[in-house]
Design a protein around this motif. Sequence first.
Motif, PDB file in Angstrom:
ATOM      1  N   ILE A  59       2.192  -4.749   4.271  1.00  0.00           N
ATOM      2  CA  ILE A  59       3.263  -3.751   4.257  1.00  0.00           C
ATOM      3  C   ILE A  59       2.791  -2.526   3.480  1.00  0.00           C
ATOM      4  N   ALA A  60       3.076  -1.357   4.020  1.00  0.00           N
ATOM      5  CA  ALA A  60       2.823  -0.092   3.331  1.00  0.00           C
ATOM      6  C   ALA A  60       4.138   0.675   3.272  1.00  0.00           C
ATOM      7  N   TYR A  61       4.224   1.639   2.346  1.00  0.00           N
ATOM      8  CA  TYR A  61       5.445   2.443   2.234  1.00  0.00           C
ATOM      9  C   TYR A  61       5.095   3.902   2.009  1.00  0.00           C
ATOM     10  N   GLY A  62       6.033   4.776   2.440  1.00  0.00           N
ATOM     11  CA  GLY A  62       5.873   6.203   2.188  1.00  0.00           C
ATOM     12  C   GLY A  62       5.402   7.020   3.377  1.00  0.00           C
ATOM     13  N   TYR A  63       5.393   6.443   4.587  1.00  0.00           N
ATOM     14  CA  TYR A  63       4.933   7.184   5.771  1.00  0.00           C
ATOM     15  C   TYR A  63       5.853   8.358   6.062  1.00  0.00           C
ATOM     16  N   ASP A  64       5.275   9.557   6.025  1.00  0.00           N
ATOM     17  CA  ASP A  64       6.044  10.792   6.230  1.00  0.00           C
ATOM     18  C   ASP A  64       5.569  11.474   7.506  1.00  0.00           C
ATOM     19  N   ASP A  65       6.311  11.268   8.595  1.00  0.00           N
ATOM     20  CA  ASP A  65       5.904  11.840   9.882  1.00  0.00           C
ATOM     21  C   ASP A  65       6.095  13.346   9.942  1.00  0.00           C
ATOM     22  N   THR A  66       6.812  13.907   8.981  1.00  0.00           N
ATOM     23  CA  THR A  66       7.074  15.354   9.029  1.00  0.00           C
ATOM     24  C   THR A  66       5.861  16.187   8.677  1.00  0.00           C
ATOM     25  N   VAL A  67       4.842  15.581   8.067  1.00  0.00           N
ATOM     26  CA  VAL A  67       3.656  16.357   7.681  1.00  0.00           C
ATOM     27  C   VAL A  67       2.451  16.027   8.549  1.00  0.00           C
ATOM     28  N   MET A  68       2.625  15.205   9.568  1.00  0.00           N
ATOM     29  CA  MET A  68       1.505  14.845  10.422  1.00  0.00           C
ATOM     30  C   MET A  68       1.023  16.068  11.207  1.00  0.00           C
ATOM     31  N   PRO A  69      -0.283  16.405  11.148  1.00  0.00           N
ATOM     32  CA  PRO A  69      -0.778  17.600  11.828  1.00  0.00           C
ATOM     33  C   PRO A  69      -0.653  17.507  13.348  1.00  0.00           C
ATOM     34  N   ASN A  70      -0.235  18.624  13.943  1.00  0.00           N
ATOM     35  CA  ASN A  70      -0.115  18.756  15.399  1.00  0.00           C
ATOM     36  C   ASN A  70       0.837  17.730  16.022  1.00  0.00           C
ATOM     37  N   GLY A  71       1.767  17.221  15.202  1.00  0.00           N
ATOM     38  CA  GLY A  71       2.743  16.284  15.729  1.00  0.00           C
ATOM     39  C   GLY A  71       2.161  14.944  16.126  1.00  0.00           C
TER      40      GLY A  71
ATOM     41  N   ALA B 255       0.853  -1.192   0.000  1.00  0.00           N
ATOM     42  CA  ALA B 255       0.000   0.000   0.000  1.00  0.00           C
ATOM     43  C   ALA B 255       0.885   1.238   0.000  1.00  0.00           C
ATOM     44  N   GLN B 256       0.516   2.229  -0.800  1.00  0.00           N
ATOM     45  CA  GLN B 256       1.292   3.470  -0.906  1.00  0.00           C
ATOM     46  C   GLN B 256       0.632   4.547  -0.069  1.00  0.00           C
ATOM     47  N   VAL B 257       1.384   5.118   0.900  1.00  0.00           N
ATOM     48  CA  VAL B 257       0.813   6.110   1.816  1.00  0.00           C
ATOM     49  C   VAL B 257       1.632   7.407   1.829  1.00  0.00           C
ATOM     50  N   TYR B 258       2.216   7.772   0.661  1.00  0.00           N
ATOM     51  CA  TYR B 258       2.882   9.064   0.570  1.00  0.00           C
ATOM     52  C   TYR B 258       1.935  10.177   1.008  1.00  0.00           C
ATOM     53  N   ALA B 259       2.517  11.265   1.519  1.00  0.00           N
ATOM     54  CA  ALA B 259       1.728  12.451   1.836  1.00  0.00           C
ATOM     55  C   ALA B 259       1.291  13.142   0.542  1.00  0.00           C
ATOM     56  N   PRO B 260       0.210  13.932   0.586  1.00  0.00           N
ATOM     57  CA  PRO B 260      -0.200  14.679  -0.604  1.00  0.00           C
ATOM     58  C   PRO B 260       0.927  15.598  -1.078  1.00  0.00           C
ATOM     59  N   PRO B 261       1.063  15.861  -2.402  1.00  0.00           N
ATOM     60  CA  PRO B 261       0.148  15.458  -3.475  1.00  0.00           C
ATOM     61  C   PRO B 261       0.459  14.087  -4.054  1.00  0.00           C
ATOM     62  N   SER B 262       1.498  13.426  -3.568  1.00  0.00           N
ATOM     63  CA  SER B 262       1.891  12.142  -4.151  1.00  0.00           C
ATOM     64  C   SER B 262       1.009  10.996  -3.685  1.00  0.00           C
ATOM     65  N   GLY B 263       0.334  11.186  -2.546  1.00  0.00           N
ATOM     66  CA  GLY B 263      -0.531  10.140  -2.013  1.00  0.00           C
ATOM     67  C   GLY B 263      -1.573  10.743  -1.098  1.00  0.00           C
ATOM     68  N   THR B 264      -2.210   9.887  -0.296  1.00  0.00           N
ATOM     69  CA  THR B 264      -3.320  10.340   0.560  1.00  0.00           C
ATOM     70  C   THR B 264      -2.959  10.386   2.038  1.00  0.00           C
ATOM     71  N   GLY B 265      -1.674  10.108   2.371  1.00  0.00           N
ATOM     72  CA  GLY B 265      -1.289   9.970   3.768  1.00  0.00           C
ATOM     73  C   GLY B 265      -1.096  11.279   4.506  1.00  0.00           C
ATOM     74  N   LYS B 266      -2.159  12.039   4.687  1.00  0.00           N
ATOM     75  CA  LYS B 266      -2.048  13.361   5.311  1.00  0.00           C
ATOM     76  C   LYS B 266      -2.074  13.304   6.837  1.00  0.00           C
ATOM     77  N   ASP B 267      -2.613  12.214   7.413  1.00  0.00           N
ATOM     78  CA  ASP B 267      -2.666  12.083   8.867  1.00  0.00           C
ATOM     79  C   ASP B 267      -2.823  10.611   9.219  1.00  0.00           C
ATOM     80  N   VAL B 268      -2.885  10.327  10.527  1.00  0.00           N
ATOM     81  CA  VAL B 268      -2.951   8.941  10.984  1.00  0.00           C
ATOM     82  C   VAL B 268      -4.168   8.227  10.414  1.00  0.00           C
ATOM     83  N   ASP B 269      -5.337   8.870  10.500  1.00  0.00           N
ATOM     84  CA  ASP B 269      -6.571   8.233  10.050  1.00  0.00           C
ATOM     85  C   ASP B 269      -6.541   7.924   8.551  1.00  0.00           C
ATOM     86  N   SER B 270      -6.043   8.866   7.752  1.00  0.00           N
ATOM     87  CA  SER B 270      -6.028   8.649   6.299  1.00  0.00           C
ATOM     88  C   SER B 270      -5.045   7.550   5.919  1.00  0.00           C
TER      89      SER B 270
END
Length: 571
Positions: free
Chosen positions: A144-156, A108-123
């Motif tokens: 397995i998923a890839y692309g988790y970007d903790d730097t864009v997670m809202p409110n840390g 599963a691909q979970v890049y942050a926008p605009p490359s993916g939909t991984g904008k927060d934990v729930d998404s």
Amino acid sequence: MKTPQLKLMSALISSLLAINCHAKEPAVSADTIYSGGNIITMNDAQPSVQAIAIKDGKIIAVGDTSTINNTFKSQQTKLIDLEGKSLLPGFIDAHSHYFNSLQVANQAQVYAPPSGTGKDVDSILATIKQYADEHKIPKGELIIAYGYDDTVMPNGRLLNRDDIDKVFPDNPVRIDHVSMHGTVMNSLALKKYGYSDQTETPAGGVIVRKEGTNEPFGLIMETAYLPVLAQAEVMSPEEEIKATKAGQKLYAQNGITTAHEGATHLNQFETIKRASDANANIIDIIVYPFITDVDAILAKYPVDKWLQYNNRLKVGGVKVTVDGSPQGRTARFTTPYLAGGPAGEKNWMGELTFPQDTINKMVKKVYDLNVPLNLHANGDGAIDAFFEAHQSVAKDDLTKDRDITMIHAQFARKDQLSKFKQYKIRPSFYTLHTYYFADAHLKNRGKKQTDYISPMRDAIDIGLRPTNHTDFVVAPLDQMMMLSSAVNRLSRSNQVIGETQQVTPLEGLKAMTIWAAEQYNEEMNKGSLEVGKLADMVILDNNPLTIEPTKIKDIKIVETIKEGNTIYKTK
């Protein structure tokens, strides 16, 4: 009925026509001739031409259309009208993790926008759940998923073990960090890979613990992550072939004709080698065994077989990693991170992946093998650590050309660039960070250092010929976005990050063609459109040299050609 005179005249005319036709047949007949567009050669002596002729996978002529047609066109030659599109040398991948392309087709691909939909934990969890449902993954099977970007997670608010357990109580789940230097796992995955409250954090590693306990809370980074890499899922021979084709298709879709495998472990090498022996490769693959696996790989593939292609596979040298990821706050600096460490450490400057003495020994091992060295170093402290190793190991001849490429070199100080030139080290920069991770760097390192990440302009100006890369799967395999990031240096918030380090579109293209060919000592065969070189080419729907610079990222790959054969074409 023809008279004898008519028969004689008819025979004479046929003979003359045959002679005339034979006279027009070229001495060398091209298989294909391309014309009618913008042909950008990357050859300073002949920057652009009207036409290019190909035979048996190689370029046999470049020049004006009429001359090439008159000289090389036969009845069998295929004439390709570019219809105003742009033809360039095929893109050469200066650094990515090719092996991961074989895996991500089933992740599963979970890049942050605009490359993916991984904008927060729930998404992120919703995306993985959708993937699991669509693929009908049974209970108990690893996801397995890839692309988790903790730097864009809202409110840390970051992913942790408990979050994943709530959605996936019956499956081990591993969500790999976008840096490729770590992962976040749920309880079943932690158990599968052998992590518990009894697991000690190794030197150079990070295991985030649940507050008030010694239990791993999900995030595993750097050397603590190595046991996960060592337990790669085994593929059948059929799965290896299928995965190879799927992975190389990703590269071909992005105009890449030579791919880089940037830290190859033994099991990965064996998979790549088996697929190559089965003639599954449609592009060239260059692998760099990771320093910890070199002896094991040498035992199966001696060094005298390195540095040469066999079924489109070449062992290009050795990879040594000195530090971690700046966005993951594991890169080594000489000053503290403004935001502290990944586990809340104070006065945190990151860590070297290995102790300095070990790094020295690793560098010596590569120098003694007399093969190219690819060296991962992000922070200025890591770059200093390599200089220290080089000065210790090569003190008798510091300026000998040893085919060293420093991968990333992102936070090189200006005073360090002169040593790159003195010690003949080629930097392979990572300008995509000006877009994907600029906000994290501003928070972690401040504006002055962030504006100087990947100082390509200064490197070129002092005579270096840097390359540029995506580090896929850390960033998407998007060559036009990579070029745009070098030219424009725009962040997610549309702010210019380090205007003084912007380069021209032509320089940006050289960093992904001819200079990348030089990085691999393949400039005699690749990187520019010149007579005698391989017909590795890419066709774009617009001209990156003349389009408005901020629109470079929107240019589309129309076709990718490897040694004269189309390996990807838009429908």
